[in-house]
Design an enzyme around this catalytic site. Structure first.
Site, PDB file in Angstrom:
ATOM      1  N   LEU A 182       1.050  -1.267   0.079  1.00 20.70           N
ATOM      2  CA  LEU A 182      -0.048   0.001   0.137  1.00 20.70           C
ATOM      3  C   LEU A 182       0.841   1.188  -0.035  1.00 20.70           C
ATOM      4  O   LEU A 182       0.510   2.440  -0.392  1.00 20.70           O
ATOM      5  CB  LEU A 182      -0.779  -0.188   1.147  1.00 20.70           C
ATOM      6  N   GLY A 183       1.984   1.172   0.712  1.00 23.32           N
ATOM      7  CA  GLY A 183       2.860   2.324   0.992  1.00 23.32           C
ATOM      8  C   GLY A 183       3.935   2.083   1.671  1.00 23.32           C
ATOM      9  O   GLY A 183       4.109   0.832   2.240  1.00 23.32           O
ATOM     10  N   THR A 231      -3.556   5.537   4.433  1.00 24.77           N
ATOM     11  CA  THR A 231      -2.524   4.917   4.086  1.00 24.77           C
ATOM     12  C   THR A 231      -1.124   6.039   4.167  1.00 24.77           C
ATOM     13  O   THR A 231      -0.268   6.164   4.796  1.00 24.77           O
ATOM     14  CB  THR A 231      -2.216   4.188   2.676  1.00 24.77           C
ATOM     15  N   HIS A 284      -0.746   7.246   7.691  1.00 19.16           N
ATOM     16  CA  HIS A 284       0.023   6.167   8.356  1.00 19.16           C
ATOM     17  C   HIS A 284       1.579   6.375   7.880  1.00 19.16           C
ATOM     18  O   HIS A 284       2.480   6.659   8.605  1.00 19.16           O
ATOM     19  CB  HIS A 284      -0.239   4.701   7.921  1.00 19.16           C
ATOM     20  N   GLU A 285       1.865   6.454   6.796  1.00 21.64           N
ATOM     21  CA  GLU A 285       3.118   6.800   6.202  1.00 21.64           C
ATOM     22  C   GLU A 285       3.855   8.060   6.600  1.00 21.64           C
ATOM     23  O   GLU A 285       4.969   8.211   6.915  1.00 21.64           O
ATOM     24  CB  GLU A 285       3.414   6.576   4.669  1.00 21.64           C
ATOM     25  N   HIS A 323       4.977   7.752   9.710  1.00 20.80           N
ATOM     26  CA  HIS A 323       6.482   7.310   9.884  1.00 20.80           C
ATOM     27  C   HIS A 323       7.429   8.357   9.394  1.00 20.80           C
ATOM     28  O   HIS A 323       8.660   8.374  10.205  1.00 20.80           O
ATOM     29  CB  HIS A 323       6.955   6.001   8.994  1.00 20.80           C
ATOM     30  N   HIS A 369       5.267   1.454  14.565  1.00 14.25           N
ATOM     31  CA  HIS A 369       4.015   0.797  14.445  1.00 14.25           C
ATOM     32  C   HIS A 369       3.621   0.650  15.826  1.00 14.25           C
ATOM     33  O   HIS A 369       4.542   0.261  16.729  1.00 14.25           O
ATOM     34  CB  HIS A 369       4.110  -0.541  13.761  1.00 14.25           C
ATOM     35  N   THR A 412       0.653   4.783  24.849  1.00 13.35           N
ATOM     36  CA  THR A 412       0.026   3.815  23.741  1.00 13.35           C
ATOM     37  C   THR A 412      -0.012   2.409  24.609  1.00 13.35           C
ATOM     38  O   THR A 412       1.175   2.165  25.156  1.00 13.35           O
ATOM     39  CB  THR A 412       0.634   3.552  22.543  1.00 13.35           C
ATOM     40  N   ALA A 435       0.554  -6.878  21.322  1.00 13.77           N
ATOM     41  CA  ALA A 435       1.187  -7.768  20.732  1.00 13.77           C
ATOM     42  C   ALA A 435       1.653  -7.533  19.278  1.00 13.77           C
ATOM     43  O   ALA A 435       2.876  -7.324  18.972  1.00 13.77           O
ATOM     44  CB  ALA A 435       0.360  -9.274  20.968  1.00 13.77           C
TER      45      ALA A 435
HETATM   46  N1  ARG Z   1       2.946   0.322   4.956  1.00 13.29           N
HETATM   47  C1  ARG Z   1       1.659  -0.540   5.189  1.00 13.29           C
HETATM   48  C2  ARG Z   1       1.538  -1.551   3.971  1.00 13.29           C
HETATM   49  O1  ARG Z   1       1.807  -1.125   2.800  1.00 13.29           O
HETATM   50  C3  ARG Z   1       0.640   0.586   5.090  1.00 13.29           C
HETATM   51  C4  ARG Z   1      -0.347   0.504   6.031  1.00 13.29           C
HETATM   52  C5  ARG Z   1      -1.465   1.262   5.892  1.00 13.29           C
HETATM   53  N2  ARG Z   1      -2.994   0.782   6.409  1.00 13.29           N
HETATM   54  C6  ARG Z   1      -3.980   1.398   6.045  1.00 13.29           C
HETATM   55  N3  ARG Z   1      -5.294   1.014   6.409  1.00 13.29           N
HETATM   56  N4  ARG Z   1      -4.150   2.280   4.997  1.00 13.29           N
HETATM   57  O2  ARG Z   1       0.985  -2.480   4.300  1.00 13.29           O
HETATM   58 ZN    ZN Z   2       3.909   1.371   8.745  1.00 12.25          ZN
HETATM   59 CA    CA Z   3       4.492  -5.999  20.552  1.00 14.78          CA
END
Ligand code: ARG
Ligand code: ZN
Ligand code: CA
Length: 254
Positions: free
Chosen positions: A123-124, A160, A163-164, A167, A173, A191, A195
């Site tokens: 996704l990214g 996405t 989230h990115e 980072h 994460h 937070t 797990a």
């Molecule tokens: N780097 C993660 C991947 O490519 C991105 C996750 C993004 N999650 C989302 N719900 N958009 O899997």
């Molecule tokens: Zn990530």
């Molecule tokens: Ca953990």
């Protein structure tokens, strides 16, 4: 810090097919999502369970399409590059004209965001602060970019990029990247210890690592749930992003 930090963004659209050449409108839809999510202006924030309500943060960061290009000329903050590559992986080839992509703009002045077809369901991906400037920024699949056009369920709400960019501002994460163990950390105090990653649309509470009764903060942008199921950063995460803006990414506040 008093006030909001505004980050100029350049979106590099790298396309082979017409579909991959995402519209200006789709780009705008993505920037709008970033501005809502990083300012706690996303309407779905009201779905945060009561027990986590005090954690929800306004990160105080906004994103604006670049108006000046690296040479000082006017720009709409979008570059369009034709490629012969049928897809890209997480190997940074999309970030260089020599490998079928588009070169980064100076990373101390712009957030570089590349959009293109990614392989293998990716996704990214993002580069953390402190890395090489030529590859600094985030890459988003055209199918997970913005909220319209080629954006496809369940990754069609622009999360996405949220989230990115998290980072890119030094967030880890939320489960601590230790597989499914309970010893990894995201280096954020507020937070709950968690797990492994959550996916899909979990039902509250999702307990792990002795974090009962409230369980995992799976509705956080730094988990792996569907776009519709993530809607918050925490105060601790906001502090960590602001610390990044005081240090590695201070060029954006000077
Ligand atoms: N780097 C993660 C991947 O490519 C991105 C996750 C993004 N999650 C989302 N719900 N958009 O899997
Ligand atoms: Zn990530
Ligand atoms: Ca953990």
């Amino acid at each position: 810090r008093a006030g909001v930090v505004r980050i100029p963004v350049v979106v590099h659209v790298v396309h082979r097919t017409a579909e991959e050449d995402v519209s200006d409108e789709q780009v705008r839809s993505q920037i709008e999502v970033l501005n809502r999510d990083f300012r706690r202006r996303n309407p779905d924030v009201d779905q945060v369970p009561e027990v986590f309500a005090d954690l929800v943060a306004d990160a105080g960061i906004e994103f604006e399409p670049a108006t000046t290009d690296p040479d000082g000329g006017p720009t709409d903050g979008i570059t369009r590059t034709r490629t012969t590559a049928s897809s890209f992986a997480d190997d940074d080839r999309i970030k260089s004209a020599g490998t079928g992509g588009a070169d980064a703009w100076p990373s101390e002045r712009y957030l570089n965001l590349w959009v293109g077809r990614l392989s293998g369901g990716l996704l990214g991906y993002a580069q953390f602060p402190g890395g090489p400037p030529e590859t600094d920024g985030v890459v988003i699949a055209h199918t997970a970019f913005g909220t319209l056009g080629t954006a496809a369920e369940p990754f069609d709400l622009g999360r996405t990029a949220t989230h990115e960019v998290g980072h890119w501002l030094n967030l880890r994460h939320i489960w601590g990247d230790d597989g499914t163990g309970c010893s990894g950390s995201d280096f954020v105090d507020d937070t709950p210890n968690q797990a492994g990653e959550n996916t899909g649309r979990p039902r509250f509470p999702s307990v792990s690592c002795d974090n009962a009764p409230n369980g995992d903060l799976f509705m956080n942008y730094m988990d792996y749930v569907d776009d519709v199921a993530m809607f918050m950063f925490t105060n601790g995460q906001a502090q960590r992003m602001q610390a990044c803006l005081d240090n590695d990414r201070r060029s954006f506040v000077e």
